[in-house]
Design a protein around this motif. Structure first.
Motif, PDB file in Angstrom:
ATOM      1  N   MET A 266      42.233  33.012  38.019  1.00 51.96           N
ATOM      2  CA  MET A 266      42.126  33.825  36.809  1.00 51.96           C
ATOM      3  C   MET A 266      42.364  32.904  35.612  1.00 51.96           C
ATOM      4  SD  MET A 266      44.352  37.114  35.434  1.00 51.96           S
ATOM      5  CE  MET A 266      43.504  38.369  36.394  1.00 51.96           C
ATOM      6  N   ASP A 267      41.378  32.829  34.738  1.00 51.44           N
ATOM      7  CA  ASP A 267      41.444  31.897  33.620  1.00 51.44           C
ATOM      8  C   ASP A 267      41.763  30.508  34.169  1.00 51.44           C
ATOM      9  OD1 ASP A 267      40.714  33.940  31.894  1.00 51.44           O
ATOM     10  OD2 ASP A 267      42.793  34.528  31.534  1.00 51.44           O
ATOM     11  N   ASP A 268      42.924  29.931  33.885  1.00 54.61           N
ATOM     12  CA  ASP A 268      43.238  28.590  34.397  1.00 54.61           C
ATOM     13  C   ASP A 268      44.352  28.600  35.432  1.00 54.61           C
ATOM     14  OD1 ASP A 268      41.365  27.378  32.665  1.00 54.61           O
ATOM     15  OD2 ASP A 268      42.808  27.418  31.018  1.00 54.61           O
ATOM     16  N   VAL A 269      44.627  29.764  36.027  1.00 57.42           N
ATOM     17  CA  VAL A 269      45.744  29.878  36.966  1.00 57.42           C
ATOM     18  C   VAL A 269      45.235  30.320  38.346  1.00 57.42           C
ATOM     19  CG1 VAL A 269      47.913  31.050  37.468  1.00 57.42           C
ATOM     20  CG2 VAL A 269      47.335  30.469  35.105  1.00 57.42           C
ATOM     21  N   PRO A 270      45.445  29.509  39.399  1.00 55.58           N
ATOM     22  CA  PRO A 270      45.129  29.951  40.756  1.00 55.58           C
ATOM     23  C   PRO A 270      45.991  31.164  41.120  1.00 55.58           C
ATOM     24  CG  PRO A 270      45.424  27.563  40.689  1.00 55.58           C
ATOM     25  CD  PRO A 270      45.912  28.103  39.364  1.00 55.58           C
ATOM     26  N   LEU A 271      45.352  32.219  41.535  1.00 57.61           N
ATOM     27  CA  LEU A 271      46.104  33.444  41.833  1.00 57.61           C
ATOM     28  C   LEU A 271      47.029  33.270  43.031  1.00 57.61           C
ATOM     29  CD1 LEU A 271      43.370  36.121  41.095  1.00 57.61           C
ATOM     30  CD2 LEU A 271      45.469  35.712  39.808  1.00 57.61           C
ATOM     31  N   VAL A 272      46.695  32.337  43.909  1.00 52.65           N
ATOM     32  CA  VAL A 272      47.574  32.100  45.057  1.00 52.65           C
ATOM     33  C   VAL A 272      48.940  31.609  44.584  1.00 52.65           C
ATOM     34  CG1 VAL A 272      46.783  29.727  45.441  1.00 52.65           C
ATOM     35  CG2 VAL A 272      47.724  31.050  47.350  1.00 52.65           C
ATOM     36  N   ASN A 273      48.983  30.855  43.478  1.00 46.16           N
ATOM     37  CA  ASN A 273      50.265  30.381  42.955  1.00 46.16           C
ATOM     38  C   ASN A 273      51.149  31.547  42.524  1.00 46.16           C
ATOM     39  OD1 ASN A 273      49.196  27.866  43.353  1.00 46.16           O
ATOM     40  ND2 ASN A 273      48.999  27.342  41.182  1.00 46.16           N
TER      41      ASN A 273
ATOM     42  N   GLY B 147      36.369  46.408  43.716  1.00 46.67           N
ATOM     43  CA  GLY B 147      36.025  45.186  44.422  1.00 46.67           C
ATOM     44  C   GLY B 147      37.264  44.563  45.035  1.00 46.67           C
ATOM     45  N   ILE B 148      37.096  43.967  46.215  1.00 51.93           N
ATOM     46  CA  ILE B 148      38.206  43.308  46.908  1.00 51.93           C
ATOM     47  C   ILE B 148      37.762  41.894  47.255  1.00 51.93           C
ATOM     48  CG2 ILE B 148      39.769  43.351  48.887  1.00 51.93           C
ATOM     49  CD1 ILE B 148      39.232  46.378  49.090  1.00 51.93           C
ATOM     50  N   LEU B 149      38.496  40.902  46.763  1.00 50.47           N
ATOM     51  CA  LEU B 149      38.161  39.503  47.021  1.00 50.47           C
ATOM     52  C   LEU B 149      39.321  38.799  47.706  1.00 50.47           C
ATOM     53  CD1 LEU B 149      36.487  38.324  43.671  1.00 50.47           C
ATOM     54  CD2 LEU B 149      35.366  38.932  45.812  1.00 50.47           C
ATOM     55  N   PRO B 150      39.037  37.979  48.716  1.00 51.66           N
ATOM     56  CA  PRO B 150      40.095  37.127  49.271  1.00 51.66           C
ATOM     57  C   PRO B 150      40.432  36.019  48.287  1.00 51.66           C
ATOM     58  CG  PRO B 150      37.998  36.621  50.304  1.00 51.66           C
ATOM     59  CD  PRO B 150      37.750  37.795  49.409  1.00 51.66           C
ATOM     60  N   LEU B 151      41.666  35.525  48.343  1.00 48.30           N
ATOM     61  CA  LEU B 151      42.076  34.458  47.443  1.00 48.30           C
ATOM     62  C   LEU B 151      41.774  33.076  47.998  1.00 48.30           C
ATOM     63  CD1 LEU B 151      43.453  36.788  45.945  1.00 48.30           C
ATOM     64  CD2 LEU B 151      45.501  35.361  45.744  1.00 48.30           C
TER      65      LEU B 151
ATOM     66  N   ALA C 119      42.687  40.258  46.303  1.00 51.27           N
ATOM     67  CA  ALA C 119      42.828  40.791  44.952  1.00 51.27           C
ATOM     68  C   ALA C 119      41.929  42.000  44.793  1.00 51.27           C
ATOM     69  CB  ALA C 119      42.467  39.730  43.919  1.00 51.27           C
ATOM     70  N   PHE C 120      42.488  43.094  44.299  1.00 48.36           N
ATOM     71  CA  PHE C 120      41.703  44.255  43.893  1.00 48.36           C
ATOM     72  C   PHE C 120      41.262  44.026  42.454  1.00 48.36           C
ATOM     73  CE2 PHE C 120      44.247  45.959  47.312  1.00 48.36           C
ATOM     74  CZ  PHE C 120      43.375  46.838  47.959  1.00 48.36           C
ATOM     75  N   LEU C 121      39.973  44.105  42.201  1.00 49.51           N
ATOM     76  CA  LEU C 121      39.440  43.836  40.880  1.00 49.51           C
ATOM     77  C   LEU C 121      39.540  45.061  39.973  1.00 49.51           C
ATOM     78  CD1 LEU C 121      36.224  41.828  41.835  1.00 49.51           C
ATOM     79  CD2 LEU C 121      38.588  41.028  41.612  1.00 49.51           C
ATOM     80  N   ASP C 122      39.434  44.810  38.674  1.00 48.21           N
ATOM     81  CA  ASP C 122      39.362  45.874  37.660  1.00 48.21           C
ATOM     82  C   ASP C 122      40.524  46.854  37.791  1.00 48.21           C
ATOM     83  OD1 ASP C 122      36.803  44.825  36.801  1.00 48.21           O
ATOM     84  OD2 ASP C 122      35.967  45.745  38.597  1.00 48.21           O
ATOM     85  N   ALA C 123      41.705  46.297  37.986  1.00 47.05           N
ATOM     86  CA  ALA C 123      42.900  47.113  38.205  1.00 47.05           C
ATOM     87  C   ALA C 123      43.823  47.120  36.995  1.00 47.05           C
ATOM     88  CB  ALA C 123      43.657  46.608  39.431  1.00 47.05           C
ATOM     89  N   GLY C 124      43.301  46.718  35.829  1.00 49.26           N
ATOM     90  CA  GLY C 124      44.140  46.634  34.651  1.00 49.26           C
ATOM     91  C   GLY C 124      44.362  47.945  33.928  1.00 49.26           C
ATOM     92  N   ALA C 125      43.644  48.986  34.317  1.00 45.09           N
ATOM     93  CA  ALA C 125      43.802  50.297  33.683  1.00 45.09           C
ATOM     94  C   ALA C 125      44.055  51.352  34.749  1.00 45.09           C
ATOM     95  CB  ALA C 125      42.560  50.661  32.873  1.00 45.09           C
ATOM     96  N   TYR C 126      44.995  52.236  34.477  1.00 48.18           N
ATOM     97  CA  TYR C 126      45.341  53.330  35.390  1.00 48.18           C
ATOM     98  C   TYR C 126      45.703  52.788  36.771  1.00 48.18           C
ATOM     99  CZ  TYR C 126      43.221  55.788  31.544  1.00 48.18           C
ATOM    100  OH  TYR C 126      42.923  56.231  30.276  1.00 48.18           O
ATOM    101  N   GLY C 127      46.376  51.657  36.768  1.00 45.02           N
ATOM    102  CA  GLY C 127      46.893  51.062  37.990  1.00 45.02           C
ATOM    103  C   GLY C 127      48.401  51.193  38.001  1.00 45.02           C
TER     104      GLY C 127
END
Length: 449
Positions: free
Chosen positions: A36-43, A347-351, A392-400
């Motif tokens: 995400m942006d410049d940060v590995p989500l696994v970190n 959407g569901i993506l593996p990291l 990661a579940f995508l588009d989870a920034g609203a009503y999550g």
């Protein structure tokens, strides 16, 4: 990347490449996996644990700017008031407030959150059908921009509170235009059968009544026809045209109107929907309300925050049924309730980088809660996901996070803000001790064994 498999929808689900192409803040790195942006989500998952909500500050800024610029280019004098019900994280509210956004709140808690995040009271709108006298008094004490009244009874209550506190209440009347937004029935708000707003035929008389009440300053009209609207601009145009007609009638009677509140509801593509653009919405406002020459305001929530967030989760185990594969996660419906409540698709993506290119097979993605409804996806094309794998579940920034609960005595998940290469935990994971801390056992039940 591998082709998608069949899905319960009429068309195949978008594949991993399609999902990433529509989300510029996310990318697949050959070594770091999903970034995400410049940060590995696994970190983040390794340090903060899972489940964890993660929000992109850059995406919040970019989407707010896109809506703001569309309104300006349409020649509209407009202000944006973020719907705090979509995401009330103080960090998210601070990012948007620093960009010039106000807030649309529907409770004392949201009002306090917006103020704590630094949003000026002069940029706050208080909506909702059931404001208490306490909430109205707080809103007046804070000096907010306006209260959106939704019933004749509420108008009288606001007048009483204003009189008792010696303050003037700026009140905008929310009308119900009886327009079908063609969205999910549970998030439709503009039909006559819905609980929201004043019946259109009653609005003119009530607005005149407001103008006669001491302690109330009528400020205009408001309308909001629903959430996650993706069926084009027809419903918006119909609703705004009714608002325009009513505004002209009120002005002709010499009644004051300072501004018009256009609500929110602009949808986003969770799967492969073709969602309307800010430019299209601005065009609809200009065509219908623009000739009145009045300032307008918008109250978006999902459109700004939805794509900016993901929910990270870990695989507990893969369960092989007779005819199905179940991927059981440590996230559950108490964290992300939208699939259970609205049949929503995320959407569901593996990291992991290798998992983004591995062979796919159908899987039902579920949580550990003791409800069959605790299901995030059925027949989703996913790679092998052994215990400990991250998704990661995508588009989870609203009503999550705002709709999450502690069902099954599950503590609330952590929240994280990413800003470029930096990230920080903005809400620590709730501990089990904190979950129980506010409960009291009556003395007469005796001490625990």
């Amino acid at each position: 990347m591998a082709s998608p498999l069949a899905s319960p929808h009429d068309t195949p689900d978008p594949d991993f490449a399609d999902l990433l192409a529509q989300r510029p803040h996310l990318r697949a790195h050959v070594l770091d996996g999903l970034v995400m942006d410049d940060v590995p989500l696994v970190n983040i998952a390794r340090e903060a644990g899972t489940p964890t909500w993660v929000y992109s500050a850059a995406t919040l800024r970019r989407r707010h700017a896109a809506l703001r610029d569309a309104l300006r280019e349409a020649g509209l004098a407009a202000s944006i008031h973020f719907a705090a019900k979509a995401n009330d994280s103080l960090a998210v509210l601070r990012v948007l407030g620093d960009e010039g956004a106000g807030a649309d709140v529907v409770s004392e808690g949201e009002l306090r959150a917006a103020r704590a995040a630094g949003i000026p009271a002069s940029r706050i709108v208080f909506s909702g059908v059931g404001k208490s006298a306490r909430e109205i008094a707080l809103a007046l004490e804070e000096g907010i921009l306006q209260i959106n009244a939704e019933s004749a009874e509420e108008v009288e209550r606001i007048a009483e509170v204003a009189a008792a506190t010696g303050r003037e209440a700026p009140v905008t009347l929310r009308i119900n235009p009886d327009v079908d937004a063609r969205t999910h029935a549970k998030i439709s708000t503009g039909l006559a059968e819905n609980k929201f707003g004043i019946a259109y035929g009653d609005a003119a008389a009530l607005y005149a009544r407001m103008a006669s009440l001491p302690g109330i300053r009528p400020t205009g009209l408001a309308v909001h026809i629903g959430s996650q609207i993706t069926e084009g601009m027809a419903a918006y145009r119909a609703a705004y045209a009714r608002v325009a007609d009513l505004a002209r009638a009120l002005l002709a009677r010499g009644l004051p109107i300072e501004r018009l509140d256009c609500g929110g509801g602009l949808g986003i593509p969770y799967r492969d929907e073709i969602a309307p653009t800010p430019a299209a919405l601005a065009g609809a406002i200009r065509a219908t309300l623009g000739p009145l020459g009045l300032p307008v305001m918008l109250e978006p929530g999902r459109w700004i925050a939805g794509p900016a967030g993901v929910l990270l989760a870990s695989v507990v185990l893969q369960k092989r049924g007779q005819n199905r594969r179940f991927v059981v996660l440590d996230a559950a419906m108490n964290d992300l309730v939208r699939p259970a409540m609205y049949e929503a698709w995320h959407g569901i993506l593996p990291l992991a980088p290798d998992a983004l290119h591995a062979p796919l097979a159908p899987a039902d993605v579920v949580g550990p809660v003791c409800e069959t409804g605790d299901t995030f996806a059925r027949g989703r094309a996913l790679p092998d996901l052994p215990p400990g794998a991250l998704v990661a579940f995508l588009d989870a920034g609203a009503y999550g996070a705002t709709m999450s609960s502690t069902y099954n005595a599950r503590p609330l998940a952590a929240e994280v803000l990413v800003d470029g290469h930096r990230w920080a935990v903005t809400r620590p994971r709730q501990s089990h001790e904190a979950l129980l801390a506010n409960q009291v056992v009556p003395d007469w039940l005796g001490a625990a064994a």
